[in-house]
Write an enzyme that holds these catalytic residues in place. Structure first.
Site, PDB file in Angstrom:
ATOM      1  CG  ASN A 158      -0.391   0.111   2.496  1.00  0.00           C
ATOM      2  OD1 ASN A 158       0.680  -0.440   2.727  1.00  0.00           O
ATOM      3  ND2 ASN A 158      -1.032   0.819   3.401  1.00  0.00           N
ATOM      4  CD  GLU A 256       5.167   0.342  13.143  1.00  0.00           C
ATOM      5  OE1 GLU A 256       3.927   0.432  13.189  1.00  0.00           O
ATOM      6  OE2 GLU A 256       5.892   0.670  14.089  1.00  0.00           O
ATOM      7  CB  CYS A 290      -1.549   1.001   8.543  1.00  0.00           C
ATOM      8  SG  CYS A 290      -0.309   2.294   8.384  1.00  0.00           S
ATOM      9  CD  GLU A 468       9.206   0.859  10.172  1.00  0.00           C
ATOM     10  OE1 GLU A 468      10.123   0.540   9.403  1.00  0.00           O
ATOM     11  OE2 GLU A 468       8.014   0.752   9.893  1.00  0.00           O
TER      12      GLU A 468
END
Ligand code: NAD
Length: 487
Positions: A158, A256, A290, A468
């Site tokens: 994505n 993640e 997300c 991250e």
């Protein structure tokens, strides 16, 4: 290297191992989800022998790159960033063509990827360390950071260039070698990034790219004894599997994963702003983010106004081919996503959800994975549609009595990636920022859409391991060494 593999064909995606482009042992087609008759090209899939080859190349690359100077790392990363930014329109077009997000979104994502390389170019010059006096007279202690070694980077479809960028750039800035395995659903953007990296001046083996299926090449990489650490972005289901393997093998891991992100709308919210946050957060990028807002938690006093203004705004959203001017929402990325979306919608309606907006497939002149965005009402937070990630343009409006119930409802989830609130009250906003269980919080902003220079990640089952992006990325990509010296 296996010389029988085709190195010169017109594949859109090939493997890059030890400084050489290679074919694969099987192939799949990369197809434009906006127009299924548009084939981007065949993708050469690696096999397990190529995983061994890539790990061997990366082990050698890691030794060489660990001794590189901050200036060398800066030059390489800065050069990569410059090329990405100078080609943002062309790369953005490729990205939108293979993933289905609109062209402005595609160009925006490429720009983000270029800026990330520039950011970590600077970080390579600012390597951290410290010196302390020992408790023993005359002894000095220094604390330094060292690279982890060989890092496997496993990424979803994505954000097909930004996520490979936000893992590769810090990995290289801190002296590691990498093996990137992008999603098999939209691999051409990562392939284009790899082509740029391949001519950036990095020594052979420092950057490697493998295309392949997750349960084959991805799983083999994660389990490989020559891989020191794994950074994964994707679904919670696969994240759990990877965490189990890394735990057993005592490998450093960073995950993640998904979200079920709440956007709370209070009675005192500016209605136009609340609706615009909901439309952007829930439906743009076809809800395939997300950080998408899939639970719109709305207090009673504004509920009716919010539902009618949101459905009215949804009626004006232009759905279409990702590359056509004026399109606001492109298609879903794959048949699998479309089946998942329709499955969740059907089950929600069986369980009593009411359709405030959505339903029939949009009339588009191309054959692609198009759906109409959906707004549901009359669901409660315990229903399956509000517990599981749909990853499509579908949101439920959950009616609550007051702020306290809204906060409890927002927190009542396995996930904790991003949470938003629309309110005019600074006191409520401050309380929400303190008490909401999420890694990222937005006040009067959509839940999706973040800066590239600050940490990104969630709490609960959305994330695992260190953060991250931004400066904290150093935690994952380095390990500490404490050295004592006596005179
Ligand atoms: P996915 O979990 O199906 O796949 C992600 C990657 O893992 C792909 O490269 C896939 O090939 C690989 N993979 C699959 N099985 C594997 C295995 N057994 N071992 C090793 N690798 C394996 O996810 P997806 O459908 O590509 O992406 C959508 C998901 O990603 C959503 O859940 C979304 O929320 C999440 N996501 C999270 C973030 C974040 O930063 N939190 C960002 C983007 C997407």
């Amino acid at each position: 290297m296996n010389k029988t593999r085709d190195k010169n064909s017109n594949f859109c995606c090939r493997n890059f191992i030890g400084g050489e482009w290679q074919g694969g042992s099987s192939e799949i087609l990369n197809v434009n989800p906006s127009d299924l008759s548009d084939i981007i090209g065949p993708v050469a899939l690696a096999d397990r022998a190529m995983v061994d080859e890539a790990v061997a190349a990366a082990s050698h690359g890691a030794e060489v790159w660990a001794t590189s100077t901050p200036q060398q790392r800066f030059d390489v990363l800065d050069g990569i960033g410059t090329e990405i930014l100078s080609r943002r329109e062309e790369l953005g077009k490729l990205l939108s063509r293979e993933e289905g997000k609109t062209l402005p979104e595609g160009i925006g994502e490429v720009t983000r990827a270029g800026n990330i390389f520039k950011f970590y170019a600077g970080e390579a010059l600012r390597s951290e360390g410290g010196r302390l006096d020992s408790l023993r007279p005359g002894v000095e202690v220094d604390i330094r950071r060292e690279p982890e070694g060989v890092i496997a980077l496993i990424t979803p479809w994505n954000f097909p260039i930004a996520i490979p960028a936000w893992k590769t750039a810090p990995a290289l800035a801190y002296g590691n070698a990498v093996i990137l395995k992008p999603s098999e659903i939209a691999p051409a953007s990562a392939n284009a990034l790899a082509e740029i990296i391949a001519r950036s001046g990095l020594p052979e083996g420092v950057f490697n790219l493998l295309h392949g299926r997750g349960d084959d090449v991805g799983a083999a990489l994660v389990a490989h004894s020559g891989v020191n650490a794994v950074s994964f972005t994707g679904s919670q289901k696969i994240g759990r599997k990877i965490a189990a393997v890394c735990g057993r093998e005592m490998k450093k891991v960073q995950l993640e994963m998904g979200g079920k992100n709440p956007l709370v709308v209070l009675d005192d919210a500016d209605i136009d702003r609340a609706v615009s946050c909901a439309i952007d957060g829930a439906f743009f990028s076809a809800g395939q983010r997300c950080t998408a807002s899939s639970r719109l938690i709305v207090t009673e006093g504004i509920y009716g106004k919010f539902v009618s203004a949101t459905t009215e705004a949804m009626g004006k959203i232009r759905i279409g081919h990702a590359l056509e001017a004026g399109t606001q929402i492109g298609p879903l990325s794959s048949q699998m996503q479309m089946d998942k979306f329709n499955g969740y919608l059907g089950r929600a309606r069986e369980e009593g959800a009411k359709l405030a907006f959505g339903g029939p497939e949009p009339a588009i002149s191309y054959k692609g994975y198009y759906v109409t965005p959906v707004l549901l009402t009359d669901t409660d937070n315990d229903s399956r549609i509000n517990r599981e990630e749909v990853f499509g343009p579908l949101a439920s409006v959950i009616r609550v009595a007051d702020y306290e119930t809204a906060l409890q409802t927002a927190n009542d989830s396995l996930y904790g990636l991003c949470a938003g609130i629309c309110t005019a009250s600074l006191a409520r906003a401050a309380d929400f920022k303190n008490r909401v269980q999420a890694g990222m919080v937005m006040v009067n902003l959509p839940t999706a859409g973040v800066d590239y220079h600050v940490p990104f990640g969630g709490s609960k089952e959305s994330s695992f391991g260190s953060r991250e992006q931004g400066r904290p990325a150093i935690e994952f990509y380095t390990k500490l060494k404490t050295a004592y010296t006596a005179p």
